[in-house]
Design a protein around this motif. Structure first.
Motif, short mmCIF file in Angstrom:
data_model
loop_
_atom_site.label_atom_id
_atom_site.label_comp_id
_atom_site.label_asym_id
_atom_site.label_seq_id
_atom_site.Cartn_x
_atom_site.Cartn_y
_atom_site.Cartn_z
N THR A 57 52.60 -28.23 18.26
CA THR A 57 53.47 -29.18 18.95
C THR A 57 53.17 -30.63 18.57
OG1 THR A 57 53.62 -27.67 20.83
CG2 THR A 57 54.25 -29.94 21.23
N LYS A 58 51.90 -30.96 18.47
CA LYS A 58 51.47 -32.35 18.25
C LYS A 58 51.17 -32.58 16.77
CE LYS A 58 48.02 -35.66 19.97
NZ LYS A 58 49.01 -36.64 20.40
N ARG A 59 51.92 -33.50 16.18
CA ARG A 59 51.68 -33.88 14.79
C ARG A 59 51.68 -35.39 14.61
NH1 ARG A 59 49.87 -29.67 14.89
NH2 ARG A 59 50.10 -27.94 13.41
N ALA A 60 51.39 -36.10 15.70
CA ALA A 60 51.28 -37.56 15.66
C ALA A 60 50.33 -38.00 16.76
CB ALA A 60 52.65 -38.21 15.85
N THR A 61 49.80 -39.21 16.57
CA THR A 61 48.91 -39.77 17.58
C THR A 61 49.01 -41.30 17.53
OG1 THR A 61 46.68 -39.62 18.53
CG2 THR A 61 46.83 -39.86 16.11
N ALA A 62 48.65 -41.92 18.63
CA ALA A 62 48.74 -43.38 18.74
C ALA A 62 47.43 -43.91 19.31
CB ALA A 62 49.91 -43.77 19.64
N SER A 97 46.00 -37.61 7.38
CA SER A 97 47.01 -38.60 7.72
C SER A 97 48.12 -38.59 6.67
CB SER A 97 46.38 -39.98 7.79
OG SER A 97 47.33 -40.96 8.09
N THR A 98 49.38 -38.47 7.14
CA THR A 98 50.52 -38.44 6.24
C THR A 98 51.43 -39.65 6.39
OG1 THR A 98 51.81 -37.16 7.84
CG2 THR A 98 50.57 -35.91 6.17
N GLU A 99 51.30 -40.35 7.50
CA GLU A 99 52.12 -41.55 7.72
C GLU A 99 51.34 -42.46 8.65
OE1 GLU A 99 56.16 -42.68 10.10
OE2 GLU A 99 56.22 -40.85 8.89
N PHE A 100 51.50 -43.75 8.41
CA PHE A 100 50.76 -44.74 9.18
C PHE A 100 51.63 -45.99 9.27
CE2 PHE A 100 48.25 -48.61 8.87
CZ PHE A 100 47.37 -48.47 9.91
N ARG A 101 51.72 -46.52 10.48
CA ARG A 101 52.37 -47.82 10.65
C ARG A 101 51.82 -48.49 11.90
NH1 ARG A 101 57.43 -47.83 14.07
NH2 ARG A 101 57.65 -45.69 14.80
N LEU A 102 52.00 -49.80 11.95
CA LEU A 102 51.61 -50.57 13.12
C LEU A 102 52.88 -50.95 13.87
CD1 LEU A 102 48.92 -52.94 11.59
CD2 LEU A 102 48.54 -50.86 12.90
N ALA A 103 52.79 -50.94 15.19
CA ALA A 103 53.94 -51.29 16.02
C ALA A 103 53.43 -51.82 17.35
CB ALA A 103 54.82 -50.07 16.25
N VAL A 152 48.37 -48.32 16.36
CA VAL A 152 48.36 -47.52 15.15
C VAL A 152 49.16 -46.26 15.45
CG1 VAL A 152 46.93 -46.20 13.55
CG2 VAL A 152 46.09 -48.38 14.47
N LEU A 153 50.26 -46.07 14.74
CA LEU A 153 51.07 -44.86 14.87
C LEU A 153 50.80 -44.02 13.63
CD1 LEU A 153 54.45 -46.43 16.03
CD2 LEU A 153 52.57 -45.58 17.45
N GLU A 154 50.24 -42.85 13.86
CA GLU A 154 49.81 -42.00 12.75
C GLU A 154 50.41 -40.60 12.88
OE1 GLU A 154 45.62 -40.39 10.80
OE2 GLU A 154 45.59 -41.45 12.71
N ARG A 155 50.97 -40.11 11.80
CA ARG A 155 51.39 -38.72 11.72
C ARG A 155 50.38 -38.00 10.84
NH1 ARG A 155 56.57 -41.03 12.31
NH2 ARG A 155 57.79 -39.97 13.90
#
Length: 166
Positions: A57-62, A97-103, A152-155
């Protein structure tokens, strides 16, 4: 008051990393950095969130940038690895980690909230749960949380052990 997390079994984490590295030497050669961490700030939350990872279910974290700074950790990079532990400090899976962005808080979108996999997976519950979490963890560090702080938004994908691999 939140129950503190126990120490991580570092020897078991090293063994898990060596097993992964032996099975995937090219991947590890390209991205040799890795960390060992928990999800959340208590054994109960660590187990709950890890359970969401294990069931797919979970494939991202903040996480807040200030949390990385407070812990003396570098921000993740695409391709970097981390070992997620359960609430007892036992390493369970290797994540990449497959994706990373700041928001900022208001810039988090519905898709990210869904991919994080918590509660009913809506943006509204994501915002409510994370607001409470970051207020609690900021207070525990002696600070305050603000919606303007960088997040940090990370997939990620699960890459080890084979029975849990995506």
């Amino acid at each position: 008051m939140t129950t503190p997390l126990p120490d991580i079994d570092r020897a078991a984490a090293e063994a898990m990393w060596r097993a992964y590295a032996d099975a995937h030497p090219e991947t590890v050669a390209a991205t040799q950095d890795w960390t060992v961490e928990y999800f959340g700030d208590s054994p109960t939350l660590a187990d709950e969130l890890l359970g969401l990872v294990l069931d797919g279910t979970k494939r991202a974290t903040a996480a807040l940038v200030v949390e990385f700074i407070a812990e003396g950790e570098a921000l993740p990079r695409i391709g970097s690895h981390w070992i997620a532990c359960d609430g007892a400090g036992v390493p369970r899976v290797v994540l990449r980690s497959t994706e990373f962005r700041l928001a900022t808080f208001d810039e988090v979108d519905e898709r990210f909230a869904f991919d994080e996999g918590e509660d009913d997976r809506t943006l509204a519950t994501w915002r409510e749960g994370h607001r409470r979490y970051w207020e609690r963890t900021a207070a525990a560090r002696g600070g305050t949380w603000s919606p303007e702080q960088q997040i940090v938004l990370e997939r990620f994908t699960v890459v080890w052990p084979p029975e849990h691999r995506d």
